[in-house]
Design a protein around this motif. Sequence first.
Motif, PDB file in Angstrom:
ATOM      1  N   LEU A   1       0.949  -1.187   0.028  1.00  0.00           N
ATOM      2  CA  LEU A   1       0.227   0.183   0.053  1.00  0.00           C
ATOM      3  C   LEU A   1       1.016   1.377   0.015  1.00  0.00           C
ATOM      4  CD1 LEU A   1      -2.863  -0.991   2.544  1.00  0.00           C
ATOM      5  CD2 LEU A   1      -3.001  -0.475   0.068  1.00  0.00           C
ATOM      6  N   TRP A   2       2.025   1.333   0.734  1.00  0.00           N
ATOM      7  CA  TRP A   2       2.700   2.398   0.726  1.00  0.00           C
ATOM      8  C   TRP A   2       3.316   2.689  -0.561  1.00  0.00           C
ATOM      9  CZ3 TRP A   2       8.638   2.008   1.201  1.00  0.00           C
ATOM     10  CH2 TRP A   2       9.051   3.278   1.187  1.00  0.00           C
ATOM     11  N   LEU A   3       3.842   1.573  -1.330  1.00  0.00           N
ATOM     12  CA  LEU A   3       4.450   1.708  -2.659  1.00  0.00           C
ATOM     13  C   LEU A   3       3.561   2.385  -3.561  1.00  0.00           C
ATOM     14  CD1 LEU A   3       6.801  -1.395  -2.994  1.00  0.00           C
ATOM     15  CD2 LEU A   3       7.416   0.826  -2.535  1.00  0.00           C
ATOM     16  N   LYS A   4       2.333   1.760  -3.397  1.00  0.00           N
ATOM     17  CA  LYS A   4       1.207   2.275  -4.322  1.00  0.00           C
ATOM     18  C   LYS A   4       0.744   3.674  -4.097  1.00  0.00           C
ATOM     19  CE  LYS A   4      -2.901  -0.083  -6.669  1.00  0.00           C
ATOM     20  NZ  LYS A   4      -3.975   0.748  -6.607  1.00  0.00           N
ATOM     21  N   THR A   5       0.400   3.931  -2.707  1.00  0.00           N
ATOM     22  CA  THR A   5      -0.324   5.078  -2.519  1.00  0.00           C
ATOM     23  C   THR A   5       0.906   6.355  -2.127  1.00  0.00           C
ATOM     24  OG1 THR A   5      -0.660   4.964  -0.295  1.00  0.00           O
ATOM     25  CG2 THR A   5      -2.464   4.089  -1.739  1.00  0.00           C
ATOM     26  N   GLY A   6       1.868   5.868  -1.637  1.00  0.00           N
ATOM     27  CA  GLY A   6       2.989   6.977  -1.145  1.00  0.00           C
ATOM     28  C   GLY A   6       2.524   7.439   0.007  1.00  0.00           C
ATOM     29  N   ARG A   7       1.632   6.833   0.586  1.00  0.00           N
ATOM     30  CA  ARG A   7       1.067   7.457   1.999  1.00  0.00           C
ATOM     31  C   ARG A   7       1.929   7.131   3.121  1.00  0.00           C
ATOM     32  NH1 ARG A   7      -4.814   6.377   3.093  1.00  0.00           N
ATOM     33  NH2 ARG A   7      -4.491   7.079   5.021  1.00  0.00           N
ATOM     34  N   GLN A   8       2.434   8.048   3.849  1.00  0.00           N
ATOM     35  CA  GLN A   8       3.421   8.174   4.910  1.00  0.00           C
ATOM     36  C   GLN A   8       2.842   7.016   5.982  1.00  0.00           C
ATOM     37  OE1 GLN A   8       6.476   9.168   5.154  1.00  0.00           O
ATOM     38  NE2 GLN A   8       6.890   8.337   7.309  1.00  0.00           N
TER      39      GLN A   8
ATOM     40  N   MET B   1      16.569  -2.202   3.703  1.00  0.00           N
ATOM     41  CA  MET B   1      15.954  -1.303   2.565  1.00  0.00           C
ATOM     42  C   MET B   1      16.879  -0.212   2.121  1.00  0.00           C
ATOM     43  SD  MET B   1      12.443   0.695   3.355  1.00  0.00           S
ATOM     44  CE  MET B   1      11.149  -0.138   3.390  1.00  0.00           C
ATOM     45  N   ASN B   2      17.927  -0.042   2.873  1.00  0.00           N
ATOM     46  CA  ASN B   2      19.072   0.942   2.309  1.00  0.00           C
ATOM     47  C   ASN B   2      19.948   0.330   1.525  1.00  0.00           C
ATOM     48  OD1 ASN B   2      20.219  -0.109   4.431  1.00  0.00           O
ATOM     49  ND2 ASN B   2      21.104   1.730   5.085  1.00  0.00           N
ATOM     50  N   LYS B   3      19.848  -1.042   1.270  1.00  0.00           N
ATOM     51  CA  LYS B   3      20.796  -1.685   0.516  1.00  0.00           C
ATOM     52  C   LYS B   3      20.483  -2.315  -0.795  1.00  0.00           C
ATOM     53  CE  LYS B   3      23.620  -2.833   4.188  1.00  0.00           C
ATOM     54  NZ  LYS B   3      25.178  -2.461   4.193  1.00  0.00           N
ATOM     55  N   VAL B   4      19.114  -2.451  -0.927  1.00  0.00           N
ATOM     56  CA  VAL B   4      18.511  -2.894  -2.112  1.00  0.00           C
ATOM     57  C   VAL B   4      17.306  -1.821  -2.505  1.00  0.00           C
ATOM     58  CG1 VAL B   4      18.923  -5.293  -1.595  1.00  0.00           C
ATOM     59  CG2 VAL B   4      16.642  -4.348  -1.046  1.00  0.00           C
ATOM     60  N   GLY B   5      16.890  -2.043  -3.613  1.00  0.00           N
ATOM     61  CA  GLY B   5      15.743  -1.050  -3.988  1.00  0.00           C
ATOM     62  C   GLY B   5      14.432  -1.218  -3.346  1.00  0.00           C
ATOM     63  N   ARG B   6      13.412  -0.296  -3.375  1.00  0.00           N
ATOM     64  CA  ARG B   6      12.422  -0.494  -2.960  1.00  0.00           C
ATOM     65  C   ARG B   6      11.454  -1.777  -3.322  1.00  0.00           C
ATOM     66  NH1 ARG B   6       9.173   5.234  -2.936  1.00  0.00           N
ATOM     67  NH2 ARG B   6      10.737   6.658  -1.938  1.00  0.00           N
ATOM     68  N   GLY B   7      11.472  -1.844  -4.646  1.00  0.00           N
ATOM     69  CA  GLY B   7      10.725  -3.068  -5.388  1.00  0.00           C
ATOM     70  C   GLY B   7      11.434  -4.353  -4.821  1.00  0.00           C
TER      71      GLY B   7
ATOM     72  N   ALA C   1      11.159  -8.924  -1.165  1.00  0.00           N
ATOM     73  CA  ALA C   1      11.909  -9.711   0.115  1.00  0.00           C
ATOM     74  C   ALA C   1      10.677  -9.957   1.127  1.00  0.00           C
ATOM     75  CB  ALA C   1      12.938  -9.063   0.608  1.00  0.00           C
ATOM     76  N   THR C   2       9.891  -8.722   1.576  1.00  0.00           N
ATOM     77  CA  THR C   2       8.857  -8.811   2.236  1.00  0.00           C
ATOM     78  C   THR C   2       7.876 -10.072   1.944  1.00  0.00           C
ATOM     79  OG1 THR C   2       8.914  -6.700   2.985  1.00  0.00           O
ATOM     80  CG2 THR C   2       6.928  -7.556   3.489  1.00  0.00           C
ATOM     81  N   CYS C   3       7.512 -10.003   0.481  1.00  0.00           N
ATOM     82  CA  CYS C   3       6.540 -10.935   0.129  1.00  0.00           C
ATOM     83  C   CYS C   3       7.113 -12.265   0.084  1.00  0.00           C
ATOM     84  CB  CYS C   3       6.209 -10.494  -1.528  1.00  0.00           C
ATOM     85  SG  CYS C   3       5.126  -9.134  -1.849  1.00  0.00           S
ATOM     86  N   CYS C   4       8.595 -12.490  -0.019  1.00  0.00           N
ATOM     87  CA  CYS C   4       9.071 -13.939   0.058  1.00  0.00           C
ATOM     88  C   CYS C   4       9.066 -14.518   1.426  1.00  0.00           C
ATOM     89  CB  CYS C   4      10.439 -13.834  -0.382  1.00  0.00           C
ATOM     90  SG  CYS C   4      10.836 -13.757  -2.312  1.00  0.00           S
ATOM     91  N   VAL C   5       9.102 -13.528   2.392  1.00  0.00           N
ATOM     92  CA  VAL C   5       8.813 -13.902   3.777  1.00  0.00           C
ATOM     93  C   VAL C   5       7.507 -14.539   3.929  1.00  0.00           C
ATOM     94  CG1 VAL C   5       9.047 -13.234   6.205  1.00  0.00           C
ATOM     95  CG2 VAL C   5      10.993 -12.807   4.446  1.00  0.00           C
ATOM     96  N   SER C   6       6.396 -13.580   3.304  1.00  0.00           N
ATOM     97  CA  SER C   6       5.243 -13.909   3.663  1.00  0.00           C
ATOM     98  C   SER C   6       4.904 -15.167   3.137  1.00  0.00           C
ATOM     99  CB  SER C   6       4.217 -12.534   3.210  1.00  0.00           C
ATOM    100  OG  SER C   6       2.989 -12.907   3.425  1.00  0.00           O
ATOM    101  N   VAL C   7       5.237 -15.476   1.834  1.00  0.00           N
ATOM    102  CA  VAL C   7       4.857 -16.369   1.157  1.00  0.00           C
ATOM    103  C   VAL C   7       5.567 -17.861   1.760  1.00  0.00           C
ATOM    104  CG1 VAL C   7       5.269 -17.771  -1.221  1.00  0.00           C
ATOM    105  CG2 VAL C   7       4.345 -15.509  -1.287  1.00  0.00           C
TER     106      VAL C   7
ATOM    107  N   ALA D   1      13.380   7.661   1.615  1.00  0.00           N
ATOM    108  CA  ALA D   1      14.714   6.954   1.339  1.00  0.00           C
ATOM    109  C   ALA D   1      15.470   6.817   2.504  1.00  0.00           C
ATOM    110  CB  ALA D   1      15.418   7.998   0.349  1.00  0.00           C
ATOM    111  N   HIS D   2      14.995   7.542   3.468  1.00  0.00           N
ATOM    112  CA  HIS D   2      15.962   7.233   4.881  1.00  0.00           C
ATOM    113  C   HIS D   2      15.305   6.174   5.641  1.00  0.00           C
ATOM    114  CE1 HIS D   2      18.611   9.044   7.836  1.00  0.00           C
ATOM    115  NE2 HIS D   2      17.727   8.930   8.683  1.00  0.00           N
TER     116      HIS D   2
END
Lengths: 339, 477
Positions: B43-50, B122-128, B133-139, B454-455
């Motif tokens: 949702l964060w990536l899609k909407t950009g909402r903080q 998160m600061n070592k790989v891109g957002r995507g 990675a989050t999805c892999c853990v969930s799956v 980014a931070h």
Amino acid sequence: MMDFAYWLPIVWAVILVAAITIYVILDGFDLGIGMLFALERNQGRRDVMVNTIAPVWDGNETWMVLGGAVLYGVFPGAYATLLPAFYLPIVLMLLALIFRGVSFEFRIMTRGTAREALWEVGFMAGSGIAAFSQGVILGGVIQGIAVTNGEFTGGALDWLTPFSVLCGLAVMCGYALLGATWLVWRTTGVLEASCRKWAAWLAIGLFAGIVAVSLWTPLLHAPYLRRWTDWPNILFVAPVPVLVVVLGALLAMGLRRGHSRVPFLCALGWFFLCLSGLGITVWPYAVPPSLTLWDVSSPPSSQFFQLVGTAILLPIILTYTIYSYRVFRGKVTEADGYH
Amino acid sequence: MQTAPDLALLLARFQFAFTVGVHIIFPAFSIGLAAYLAVLEGLWLKTGRQVFLDLYRYWIKAFSIVFSMGVVSGLVMSYEFGTNWSVFSKKAGPITGVLLSYEVMTAFFLEAGFLGVMLFGMNKVGRGLHFAATCCVSVGTLISMTWILASNSWMQTPRGYTIDPATGRFMPDDWLAIIFNPSFPFRLVHMGLAAFLSVAFVVGATGAWHLLKARRVGATAREPVRVMFSMAMWMAAIVAPLQILAGDAHGLNTLKYQPVKIAAMEGDWETEGRASELLFGIPNMKTERTDYAVKVPLLGSLILTHSLDGKVPGMKDFPRDQRPPSPVIFFSFRIMVALAMLMALVGFWSLWLRRKGALFTSPFFHRVAVCMAPAGFIALLCGWVTTEVGRQPWTVYGLLRTSESVSPIVLSSMAVTMTAFVVVYVIVFGSGLVILLRLLGRAPEEGEHNASPAHAADVLATHTHPGIAGPIPGEGA
């Protein structure tokens, strides 16, 4: 089918030894770093030590779960005799690994409170006890267990002998060496310098341990001795001790000349040789001195089904494991937490 | 007079029940929370909402604690089959051991391999990639659940095997039949929903707690608090009724394949049509009757067969030595059902409040939601007690008795380790609970640490990235 029933256990023995080797090497440096906490009292440097393994330790420990699961599915006869035989040291190891595993998070989460010390000690003692238990179990397997009609029939403390205790101490020393050389590779400054010093002493200790265990092992059972002394076996096995000495010399050189990776790779080489030597010694027994690989195997229909999955999945696992190590490559310093 | 082997068996069972009972909480927590984190990051990536990033950061701290407790308590399980149930392992290992190996290779490595990236990367790989990675853990958590339930369900409703006459081992014939055994789909859905529901109520209770706290100081709760409470209540409203349907279907399946388990759950002794349902009672295994019974006529047949005159089994139809201990599962089953009803009620209540626009301004409802925090987990444990105690006296249903599955471990060893397990688990998991409660006792903040997206990784990493000294940021000294 007869051929299958003969070859599948051999293939699986190789995979299992590989999985154990990978576990010993990977979690070996994790556990070693835990033990080295005893020598490094500075909190900032302790944090650096933990930071070098925090993103990967869980994956490292998973190889041990794989070892247990493979033994269970592929060699259930061994799983069902070895685990009851080593019941007490196994439970001790599991409880130690519980303390070690949660301490990664808990020691940070309780920082500044009275309970922080519990998890600092838990990390150190958990690592040390887990390493010692693993060595004792390894020694216990080499010296063999009492089995009648495929069931363990020995006593609860049969595993506790001078030989198994020696193996326990040797493994502690070896893991600490892996940890120290890993830190030589992955850290800088004061910590790196201390680790070079520790690694030298630990290497001497481990070398002594390897020599003692190697001389003692053939005396445990006659077939072990013949494996190493009979012609033409001796032709194939002779390189093992020679290589141990060569690697030891390289390790000493790497430490003295300031090489960053050489000491770690040499320590890995030692572990690889020791486990190979062990494999050569006990072959073809899964549960020395009575049950062979074929005695303890599950039916070919189980071993084959699992082999198909393993052939597909293991390369994938190795690929993303390497990827995850690469993401966190490079030297770790105290400044890393501060950006 | 109990003999030492009897006591050793009892301790072996109790030890396994204790360790697996503690363990199952954490995977269930991880299954639900990993999925929630994947949704939040998506949702964060899609909407950009903080607010979604704030919540992600907030809950990932809890996740790292819960996950590590799941890992260490799970390691115990993979060896306990052999230490406590060696005869079972030797006979059923060709099937259950292989399923466990597949679980390790398809799930555990996937979770472990990407957990590091998820927590620290998160600061070592891109957002995507981080989202991947989050999805892999969930799956991974879902795959893990699938295999272990296939294995457990096979033990309850074994299929696809032959028994080797020489060794008594279970030889696999048909792996698809083994995996997709008759009770597996029902158990899988029931457990998956239970995990989601348990976490929904923990998230909901956390949100409700902070709504109440804000109200006490006369403030409006911050956006992350409201969003998490709202999301959790949506889950409760949708998943709790679904879970009741799934549970009902699972019950019908059990009636078909393990009728004596149903009879014991219901405290029924005689097989009868037009059976009544016992709301309360104390089943007595010796006198073969259920004392102090409070009955509702016809309801038993209606629930179990979906018709008023359907036949409901009684325990007397089965030999004494094949009946599970009814007093245990009679109550565990009722507690589970009662909690399920309560959870559904909370869900509907939230819908009604939402419609009135009072979801965030009803302190009584928030108090109820706080009290319901452990409801999902208690129901989940009661469900497992029901199905596991209810399949006694068997490990492999109808084929291998529990008493014939146990390892040759002497009583003194069992007693020593049992004590050690209890002491260590109380210290470790008790501390874990305290840490978790402290984490959740701190409200999520809007744009906490003033972090730009980014931070974000640096902030994310702080909880386990020990470079930052001092207490957890935002904890408030």
